[in-house]
Design a protein around this motif. Sequence first.
Motif, PDB file in Angstrom:
ATOM      1  N   GLU B  24      -5.635  11.289   7.709  1.00  0.00           N
ATOM      2  CA  GLU B  24      -6.224  10.027   8.159  1.00  0.00           C
ATOM      3  C   GLU B  24      -7.506   9.745   7.375  1.00  0.00           C
ATOM      4  O   GLU B  24      -7.749   8.618   6.959  1.00  0.00           O
ATOM      5  N   GLY B  25      -8.306  10.803   7.179  1.00  0.00           N
ATOM      6  CA  GLY B  25      -9.544  10.650   6.414  1.00  0.00           C
ATOM      7  C   GLY B  25      -9.254  10.283   4.967  1.00  0.00           C
ATOM      8  O   GLY B  25      -9.926   9.445   4.375  1.00  0.00           O
ATOM      9  N   SER B  26      -8.230  10.909   4.422  1.00  0.00           N
ATOM     10  CA  SER B  26      -7.836  10.642   3.043  1.00  0.00           C
ATOM     11  C   SER B  26      -7.410   9.183   2.882  1.00  0.00           C
ATOM     12  O   SER B  26      -7.788   8.503   1.922  1.00  0.00           O
ATOM     13  N   LYS B  27      -6.645   8.722   3.866  1.00  0.00           N
ATOM     14  CA  LYS B  27      -6.176   7.331   3.830  1.00  0.00           C
ATOM     15  C   LYS B  27      -7.354   6.364   3.926  1.00  0.00           C
ATOM     16  O   LYS B  27      -7.432   5.382   3.206  1.00  0.00           O
ATOM     17  N   MET B  28      -8.306   6.706   4.836  1.00  0.00           N
ATOM     18  CA  MET B  28      -9.460   5.833   5.034  1.00  0.00           C
ATOM     19  C   MET B  28     -10.290   5.756   3.761  1.00  0.00           C
ATOM     20  O   MET B  28     -10.751   4.681   3.366  1.00  0.00           O
ATOM     21  N   ALA B  29     -10.462   6.899   3.094  1.00  0.00           N
ATOM     22  CA  ALA B  29     -11.219   6.919   1.843  1.00  0.00           C
ATOM     23  C   ALA B  29     -10.539   6.033   0.806  1.00  0.00           C
ATOM     24  O   ALA B  29     -11.199   5.297   0.071  1.00  0.00           O
ATOM     25  N   ALA B  86       7.339   1.723  -2.050  1.00  0.00           N
ATOM     26  CA  ALA B  86       7.528   1.823  -0.595  1.00  0.00           C
ATOM     27  C   ALA B  86       8.786   2.629  -0.281  1.00  0.00           C
ATOM     28  O   ALA B  86       8.792   3.476   0.620  1.00  0.00           O
ATOM     29  N   LEU B  87       9.852   2.396  -1.060  1.00  0.00           N
ATOM     30  CA  LEU B  87      11.111   3.136  -0.854  1.00  0.00           C
ATOM     31  C   LEU B  87      10.917   4.616  -1.170  1.00  0.00           C
ATOM     32  O   LEU B  87      11.496   5.483  -0.504  1.00  0.00           O
ATOM     33  N   SER B  88      10.109   4.892  -2.190  1.00  0.00           N
ATOM     34  CA  SER B  88       9.860   6.285  -2.563  1.00  0.00           C
ATOM     35  C   SER B  88       9.190   7.045  -1.417  1.00  0.00           C
ATOM     36  O   SER B  88       9.536   8.202  -1.142  1.00  0.00           O
ATOM     37  N   ILE B  89       8.230   6.389  -0.732  1.00  0.00           N
ATOM     38  CA  ILE B  89       7.565   7.037   0.409  1.00  0.00           C
ATOM     39  C   ILE B  89       8.578   7.261   1.535  1.00  0.00           C
ATOM     40  O   ILE B  89       8.636   8.337   2.133  1.00  0.00           O
ATOM     41  N   ALA B  90       9.401   6.242   1.787  1.00  0.00           N
ATOM     42  CA  ALA B  90      10.419   6.368   2.842  1.00  0.00           C
ATOM     43  C   ALA B  90      11.380   7.507   2.514  1.00  0.00           C
ATOM     44  O   ALA B  90      11.792   8.262   3.404  1.00  0.00           O
ATOM     45  N   LYS B 188      -0.942  11.932  -0.487  1.00  0.00           N
ATOM     46  CA  LYS B 188      -1.277  11.614  -1.891  1.00  0.00           C
ATOM     47  C   LYS B 188      -0.348  10.531  -2.419  1.00  0.00           C
ATOM     48  O   LYS B 188      -0.782   9.593  -3.086  1.00  0.00           O
ATOM     49  N   LEU B 189       0.928  10.670  -2.098  1.00  0.00           N
ATOM     50  CA  LEU B 189       1.904   9.661  -2.525  1.00  0.00           C
ATOM     51  C   LEU B 189       1.575   8.313  -1.885  1.00  0.00           C
ATOM     52  O   LEU B 189       1.611   7.272  -2.528  1.00  0.00           O
ATOM     53  N   GLU B 190       1.242   8.372  -0.599  1.00  0.00           N
ATOM     54  CA  GLU B 190       0.915   7.133   0.122  1.00  0.00           C
ATOM     55  C   GLU B 190      -0.317   6.456  -0.496  1.00  0.00           C
ATOM     56  O   GLU B 190      -0.346   5.237  -0.636  1.00  0.00           O
TER      57      GLU B 190
END
Lengths: 115, 214
Positions: B24-29, B86-90, B188-190
């Motif tokens: 979550e922190g990584s995403k926020m950064a 987006a498909l790659s993450i899915a 990281k991918l996200e």
Amino acid sequence: MSEQTQTGELAAQAHAAHGDEHAQGHGHNVSYGTYFLVWLGLVALTAVTVTIAGIHLGSLTLITAMLIAAVKTTLVGYHFMHLKYDNVIIKVFVLVCLVIFLTFWILTFSDLSFR
Amino acid sequence: MTEHSEVMHQGESHGGAHVHRDDEGSKMAMWLFLFTELLLFGGLFLLYGAYRFEYADGFKVAAADMNSFIGAVNTIILLTSSLSVALSIAAMQRSQKKLALGMLWFTILCGIAFLINKYFEWSHEIHNGIYPGGPALENMSNGEVLYFGLYYVMTGLHGLHVIIGLIFISVIMVFISRDKITSTNFQKLENAGLYWHLVDVIWIFLFPLFYLLH
């Protein structure tokens, strides 16, 4: 049971618990089909933008183009960037950022328009 | 698994369950970084808006030379590359490593195709004498000169972001192939996806502003 194995088991449990928590955080297994639909929508909106630009609408051309771009951005942000599933704090961040951005525009253009 | 052993080691040393990861922190950064990008491009969009307001006619004359077909093709290319990320993450979430990697390969091909189109576009304009100090610019009105200045700076900066995005995705692909990114550990991918989508969003605005002025 030796102390070593006990801590090992505890750690394994903690790991499993973390896994659960993680599954909750990322539990949104969006179907491939949904993403394709969003993409289709985006391509359709691009076609609309190009078509509208061909018609002479005067000053409305720019406004409609920007509105469509805003809708496209919302689609990308909400679905592709997963804002739909994100924590409320991230949604608030994005909103605050957009409001600040909009404020800059309003201030600049009110200055330009009333000189 | 290395991740598991790391947790075990932590458990032994602290007697608690601390994990060296905060998705979550990584995403926020990543989002905070994207806001700084928005500010960077936002300033340029504001400049564009102000100058277009002042020199509406010059902007229209200058934009008449733009090839809106290439612009539209590039828009579709970037939108499609956003879909593939987006498909790659899915796919990664479903542990379909090969599909995830395939989708990222496709994204990289799209990015390269975009840059090739940009190369031909810029070459065409430079060939026509539209560059700083170029012969064509000397006979142009202020509005036209400003349009082309902003065009080169904004699409150039955007192109730079495409290149950075491609490098970012390439690094992520190495992580995936070495199993550093898995179905439960893919932030990281996200984050790479978030960056790529931002690049897409900026183009969504650049396209009508530079190619569709009539």
